[in-house]
Structure formats: C-alpha cells, structure tokens
Write a protein that holds these residues in place. Structure first.
Motif, PDB file in Angstrom:
ATOM      1  N   VAL A  16       0.841  -1.206   0.000  1.00  0.00           N
ATOM      2  CA  VAL A  16       0.000   0.000   0.000  1.00  0.00           C
ATOM      3  C   VAL A  16       0.871   1.249   0.000  1.00  0.00           C
ATOM      4  CG1 VAL A  16      -1.632   1.364   1.344  1.00  0.00           C
ATOM      5  CG2 VAL A  16      -1.995  -1.097   1.069  1.00  0.00           C
ATOM      6  N   LEU A  17       1.903   1.249   0.863  1.00  0.00           N
ATOM      7  CA  LEU A  17       2.803   2.398   0.913  1.00  0.00           C
ATOM      8  C   LEU A  17       3.507   2.584  -0.430  1.00  0.00           C
ATOM      9  CD1 LEU A  17       4.404   1.915   4.463  1.00  0.00           C
ATOM     10  CD2 LEU A  17       2.897   3.777   3.739  1.00  0.00           C
ATOM     11  N   GLY A  18       3.886   1.478  -1.039  1.00  0.00           N
ATOM     12  CA  GLY A  18       4.524   1.562  -2.344  1.00  0.00           C
ATOM     13  C   GLY A  18       3.628   2.215  -3.376  1.00  0.00           C
ATOM     14  N   ILE A  19       2.361   1.847  -3.378  1.00  0.00           N
ATOM     15  CA  ILE A  19       1.403   2.431  -4.322  1.00  0.00           C
ATOM     16  C   ILE A  19       1.215   3.921  -4.054  1.00  0.00           C
ATOM     17  CG2 ILE A  19      -1.021   2.438  -5.041  1.00  0.00           C
ATOM     18  CD1 ILE A  19      -0.999  -0.622  -4.508  1.00  0.00           C
ATOM     19  N   VAL A  20       1.044   4.270  -2.769  1.00  0.00           N
ATOM     20  CA  VAL A  20       0.840   5.673  -2.391  1.00  0.00           C
ATOM     21  C   VAL A  20       2.032   6.521  -2.823  1.00  0.00           C
ATOM     22  CG1 VAL A  20       0.671   7.262  -0.426  1.00  0.00           C
ATOM     23  CG2 VAL A  20      -0.728   5.182  -0.483  1.00  0.00           C
ATOM     24  N   LEU A  21       3.235   6.021  -2.544  1.00  0.00           N
ATOM     25  CA  LEU A  21       4.438   6.785  -2.873  1.00  0.00           C
ATOM     26  C   LEU A  21       4.677   6.854  -4.380  1.00  0.00           C
ATOM     27  CD1 LEU A  21       6.726   5.466   0.005  1.00  0.00           C
ATOM     28  CD2 LEU A  21       5.622   7.708  -0.154  1.00  0.00           C
ATOM     29  N   ASN A  22       4.423   5.753  -5.086  1.00  0.00           N
ATOM     30  CA  ASN A  22       4.527   5.766  -6.547  1.00  0.00           C
ATOM     31  C   ASN A  22       3.582   6.790  -7.154  1.00  0.00           C
ATOM     32  OD1 ASN A  22       5.195   2.216  -6.896  1.00  0.00           O
ATOM     33  ND2 ASN A  22       6.615   3.920  -6.991  1.00  0.00           N
ATOM     34  N   ASN A  23       2.354   6.822  -6.646  1.00  0.00           N
ATOM     35  CA  ASN A  23       1.354   7.767  -7.156  1.00  0.00           C
ATOM     36  C   ASN A  23       1.747   9.215  -6.875  1.00  0.00           C
ATOM     37  OD1 ASN A  23      -0.235   5.704  -8.163  1.00  0.00           O
ATOM     38  ND2 ASN A  23      -1.604   5.649  -6.385  1.00  0.00           N
ATOM     39  N   ALA A  24       2.567   9.397  -5.817  1.00  0.00           N
ATOM     40  CA  ALA A  24       3.021  10.746  -5.480  1.00  0.00           C
ATOM     41  C   ALA A  24       4.282  11.128  -6.251  1.00  0.00           C
ATOM     42  CB  ALA A  24       3.278  10.843  -3.978  1.00  0.00           C
ATOM     43  N   GLY A  25       4.754  10.218  -7.120  1.00  0.00           N
ATOM     44  CA  GLY A  25       5.892  10.534  -7.965  1.00  0.00           C
ATOM     45  C   GLY A  25       7.233  10.049  -7.469  1.00  0.00           C
ATOM     46  N   TYR A  26       7.234   9.185  -6.443  1.00  0.00           N
ATOM     47  CA  TYR A  26       8.486   8.674  -5.901  1.00  0.00           C
ATOM     48  C   TYR A  26       8.787   7.267  -6.419  1.00  0.00           C
ATOM     49  CZ  TYR A  26       7.768  12.433  -2.493  1.00  0.00           C
ATOM     50  OH  TYR A  26       7.559  13.651  -1.890  1.00  0.00           O
ATOM     51  N   GLU A  27      10.055   6.983  -6.560  1.00  0.00           N
ATOM     52  CA  GLU A  27      10.487   5.614  -6.790  1.00  0.00           C
ATOM     53  C   GLU A  27      10.602   4.936  -5.431  1.00  0.00           C
ATOM     54  OE1 GLU A  27      14.205   3.184  -8.893  1.00  0.00           O
ATOM     55  OE2 GLU A  27      14.138   5.392  -8.901  1.00  0.00           O
ATOM     56  N   ASN A  32      11.636  -6.017   3.502  1.00  0.00           N
ATOM     57  CA  ASN A  32      10.763  -6.603   4.519  1.00  0.00           C
ATOM     58  C   ASN A  32      11.487  -7.074   5.778  1.00  0.00           C
ATOM     59  OD1 ASN A  32       9.241  -7.884   1.666  1.00  0.00           O
ATOM     60  ND2 ASN A  32       8.186  -6.455   3.005  1.00  0.00           N
ATOM     61  N   ARG A  33      12.802  -7.107   5.749  1.00  0.00           N
ATOM     62  CA  ARG A  33      13.567  -7.589   6.900  1.00  0.00           C
ATOM     63  C   ARG A  33      14.638  -6.577   7.302  1.00  0.00           C
ATOM     64  NH1 ARG A  33      13.227 -12.744   8.513  1.00  0.00           N
ATOM     65  NH2 ARG A  33      15.287 -12.502   9.478  1.00  0.00           N
ATOM     66  N   GLY A  34      14.791  -6.412   8.621  1.00  0.00           N
ATOM     67  CA  GLY A  34      15.802  -5.496   9.111  1.00  0.00           C
ATOM     68  C   GLY A  34      17.212  -5.932   8.796  1.00  0.00           C
ATOM     69  N   ASP A  35      17.474  -7.251   8.795  1.00  0.00           N
ATOM     70  CA  ASP A  35      18.824  -7.734   8.547  1.00  0.00           C
ATOM     71  C   ASP A  35      19.212  -7.687   7.074  1.00  0.00           C
ATOM     72  OD1 ASP A  35      17.084  -9.721   7.849  1.00  0.00           O
ATOM     73  OD2 ASP A  35      17.957 -11.266   9.126  1.00  0.00           O
ATOM     74  N   GLU A  36      18.281  -7.270   6.217  1.00  0.00           N
ATOM     75  CA  GLU A  36      18.597  -7.084   4.797  1.00  0.00           C
ATOM     76  C   GLU A  36      18.660  -5.604   4.422  1.00  0.00           C
ATOM     77  OE1 GLU A  36      15.486  -9.124   2.794  1.00  0.00           O
ATOM     78  OE2 GLU A  36      16.145 -11.132   3.399  1.00  0.00           O
ATOM     79  N   ALA A  37      18.158  -4.760   5.309  1.00  0.00           N
ATOM     80  CA  ALA A  37      17.975  -3.356   4.958  1.00  0.00           C
ATOM     81  C   ALA A  37      19.289  -2.595   4.799  1.00  0.00           C
ATOM     82  CB  ALA A  37      17.111  -2.663   6.015  1.00  0.00           C
ATOM     83  N   LEU A  38      20.277  -2.884   5.634  1.00  0.00           N
ATOM     84  CA  LEU A  38      21.528  -2.135   5.568  1.00  0.00           C
ATOM     85  C   LEU A  38      22.238  -2.359   4.240  1.00  0.00           C
ATOM     86  CD1 LEU A  38      23.228  -0.176   7.196  1.00  0.00           C
ATOM     87  CD2 LEU A  38      24.505  -2.133   8.114  1.00  0.00           C
ATOM     88  N   GLU A  39      22.244  -3.594   3.767  1.00  0.00           N
ATOM     89  CA  GLU A  39      22.881  -3.896   2.484  1.00  0.00           C
ATOM     90  C   GLU A  39      22.151  -3.200   1.337  1.00  0.00           C
ATOM     91  OE1 GLU A  39      23.972  -7.757  -0.365  1.00  0.00           O
ATOM     92  OE2 GLU A  39      23.278  -8.063   1.693  1.00  0.00           O
ATOM     93  N   VAL A  40      20.810  -3.205   1.391  1.00  0.00           N
ATOM     94  CA  VAL A  40      20.030  -2.522   0.352  1.00  0.00           C
ATOM     95  C   VAL A  40      20.284  -1.020   0.404  1.00  0.00           C
ATOM     96  CG1 VAL A  40      17.707  -2.012  -0.480  1.00  0.00           C
ATOM     97  CG2 VAL A  40      18.258  -4.312   0.343  1.00  0.00           C
ATOM     98  N   PHE A  41      20.334  -0.476   1.610  1.00  0.00           N
ATOM     99  CA  PHE A  41      20.610   0.961   1.767  1.00  0.00           C
ATOM    100  C   PHE A  41      21.933   1.333   1.118  1.00  0.00           C
ATOM    101  CE2 PHE A  41      23.155   3.895   4.367  1.00  0.00           C
ATOM    102  CZ  PHE A  41      22.517   5.082   4.039  1.00  0.00           C
ATOM    103  N   ARG A  42      22.969   0.540   1.385  1.00  0.00           N
ATOM    104  CA  ARG A  42      24.293   0.850   0.844  1.00  0.00           C
ATOM    105  C   ARG A  42      24.344   0.741  -0.680  1.00  0.00           C
ATOM    106  NH1 ARG A  42      27.405  -2.626   5.520  1.00  0.00           N
ATOM    107  NH2 ARG A  42      27.628  -0.931   7.058  1.00  0.00           N
ATOM    108  N   SER A  43      23.586  -0.197  -1.218  1.00  0.00           N
ATOM    109  CA  SER A  43      23.641  -0.396  -2.671  1.00  0.00           C
ATOM    110  C   SER A  43      22.742   0.573  -3.437  1.00  0.00           C
ATOM    111  CB  SER A  43      23.249  -1.841  -3.014  1.00  0.00           C
ATOM    112  OG  SER A  43      21.903  -2.104  -2.659  1.00  0.00           O
ATOM    113  N   GLN A  44      21.634   0.987  -2.812  1.00  0.00           N
ATOM    114  CA  GLN A  44      20.662   1.821  -3.519  1.00  0.00           C
ATOM    115  C   GLN A  44      20.778   3.311  -3.204  1.00  0.00           C
ATOM    116  OE1 GLN A  44      18.683   0.586  -5.908  1.00  0.00           O
ATOM    117  NE2 GLN A  44      19.718  -1.361  -5.521  1.00  0.00           N
ATOM    118  N   ASN A  45      21.377   3.656  -2.052  1.00  0.00           N
ATOM    119  CA  ASN A  45      21.559   5.063  -1.672  1.00  0.00           C
ATOM    120  C   ASN A  45      20.259   5.865  -1.779  1.00  0.00           C
ATOM    121  OD1 ASN A  45      23.004   7.324  -0.821  1.00  0.00           O
ATOM    122  ND2 ASN A  45      23.512   7.933  -2.905  1.00  0.00           N
ATOM    123  N   PRO A  46      19.229   5.505  -1.003  1.00  0.00           N
ATOM    124  CA  PRO A  46      17.936   6.189  -1.098  1.00  0.00           C
ATOM    125  C   PRO A  46      18.015   7.631  -0.606  1.00  0.00           C
ATOM    126  CG  PRO A  46      17.977   4.767   0.822  1.00  0.00           C
ATOM    127  CD  PRO A  46      19.239   4.477   0.051  1.00  0.00           C
TER     128      PRO A  46
END
Length: 225
Positions: A16-27, A32-46
């Motif tokens: 739902v959040l993804g849809i709301v944010l996409n509709n607002a013009g955000y990528e 879904n897991r905290g132990d995966e988030a740091l690696e994704v953060f480093r690779s994607q640089n949000p």
C-alpha cells in the motif's frame, strides 16, 4: 527520480505504501527484513527511509543506529504503538521524525516526507559561532577546540537555527517550524530529544549546559559564553 526506501515487514502495508508513494511521484524500494535493509541501503543510496520499528532480523531502532554511523539520510520511523518509549528510542537512535501507523493518513505522510526531502542547509561564507563552537555551513561541520564533532542533519540544523539569532529565545513550537518545517504542539518532544542529543555532543558538561541554554517555561537560546 527521488528514491524512498520502505522498510516494513507487513507485506500488505508495504505494498500500500509503495502504491501511495509511486502515485506521489516517488520511486520505491521495499525491504521486509531489518537484517537485509543495511545492504540494500548501501547499494541503492535512497533519498529517504521510511522505517518500521518492529522488524525481523534487526529491529528498526538498531538499524537507524547503524545507518547513522555512515549517513545523514532522512529517516522517518513508523510505530504500531503510540507509546512514548518507542518514539524516544527511535529519535535517540537518530531518526528525524516518527509517525504512529494508526494515527496518520496519507496526506500527512506525504507532507512529512516532503518536509524532510526539502530541508537543505543554507550555505553562507561566514561561519557562525556559539561559545567555543565554530559552525561551517558550507562544509556542514562544526569544530570545537580544533576537533570536528560529527552531528546528524537535524542536530546541525538545530544548532544553526540557534546560532543565527543568539539573542532570541526559541519556543519549542518555533524550533519545530524552523527546523522540521511544521508545527504541531504534540510533536514538541522531537525538539527536547534532539536538544538533549546535541548537548551530549557539544557541551563540556551536558548536565549544566552553557552553549544551549534552557529558558524555563519558554524554550531554548544560544549561550553567550
């Protein structure tokens, strides 16, 4: 396109959040897991992170601490419970803002995201000074006794707001408007928590501060030492 990383273990809510944010013009990048988030953060640089507190693997508070060791990316925490302890834990770890899931609606979420994304330091050639603290707005650093003290984005902006107008006593509501970009009386605890964290880093004696002074019954002002 602005990238928002959503760290949420409730798959339905995350979608739902993804849809709301996409509709607002955000990528959007969903994790879904905290132990995966740091690696994704480093690779994607949000550009911004929307972070749940309760996560499998690594909880959101610890994840914020880890991210703050290497980045000042805006972080908005979301909690399922409105308990003060949850909010304070997130703020003390370094989150910029928080929302209680059951209490906010889409317009408020999008408004707070916009506030965090548009907040940028205003560089000036002239350094600011509070006591022994020198503030370089261009380099976005502060220096005390020849040593650079690392601050989060919000801590830096709070210090700048006070230093720019040293004779002024800021109410908590005024600091909310100046630094966070909005004014809700219920959120003045944000100011208190970040003032405490800022004092812990820049004061010689945080229990008896002389750089950021409390004006009882009103708010805070820059010290004159």
């Amino acid at each position: 396109m602005t990238l928002i990383m959503v760290v949420e273990d409730d798959h339905d809510l995350a979608e739902v959040l993804g849809i709301v944010l996409n509709n607002a013009g955000y990528e959007v990048d969903l994790v879904n897991r905290g132990d995966e988030a740091l690696e994704v953060f480093r690779s994607q640089n949000p550009d911004l992170i929307l972070m749940d507190v309760m996560l499998p693997g690594v909880d959101g508070v610890e994840l914020v601490r880890q991210i703050r060791q290497e980045s000042m990316v805006p972080i908005i925490m979301t909690t399922a419970r409105g308990e003060t302890s949850d909010k304070l834990a997130g703020l003390e770890a370094g989150a910029d803002d928080y929302l209680v899931k059951s209490q906010y609606q889409e317009p408020e979420l999008l408004a707070r995201i916009k506030v965090q994304l548009r907040r940028r330091p205003t560089p000036t050639a002239e350094p600011l000074k509070i006591g022994s603290i020198l503030i370089d707005q261009v380099a976005h650093t502060i220096n005390r006794d020849g040593k650079v003290i690392p601050l989060t984005r919000l801590e830096f902006d709070l210090l700048v707001a006070l230093a720019k107008d040293p004779g002024r006593v800021f109410t908590r509501e005024a600091l909310l408007s100046e630094v966070w970009g909005y004014q809700h009386a219920a959120d003045t605890r944000l100011v208190n928590v970040h003032i405490q964290r800022l004092r812990a880093k820049i004061e010689y004696d945080p229990e008896n501060p002389d750089l950021i002074v409390t004006v009882r019954g009103v708010g805070y002002k820059a010290g004159q030492n």
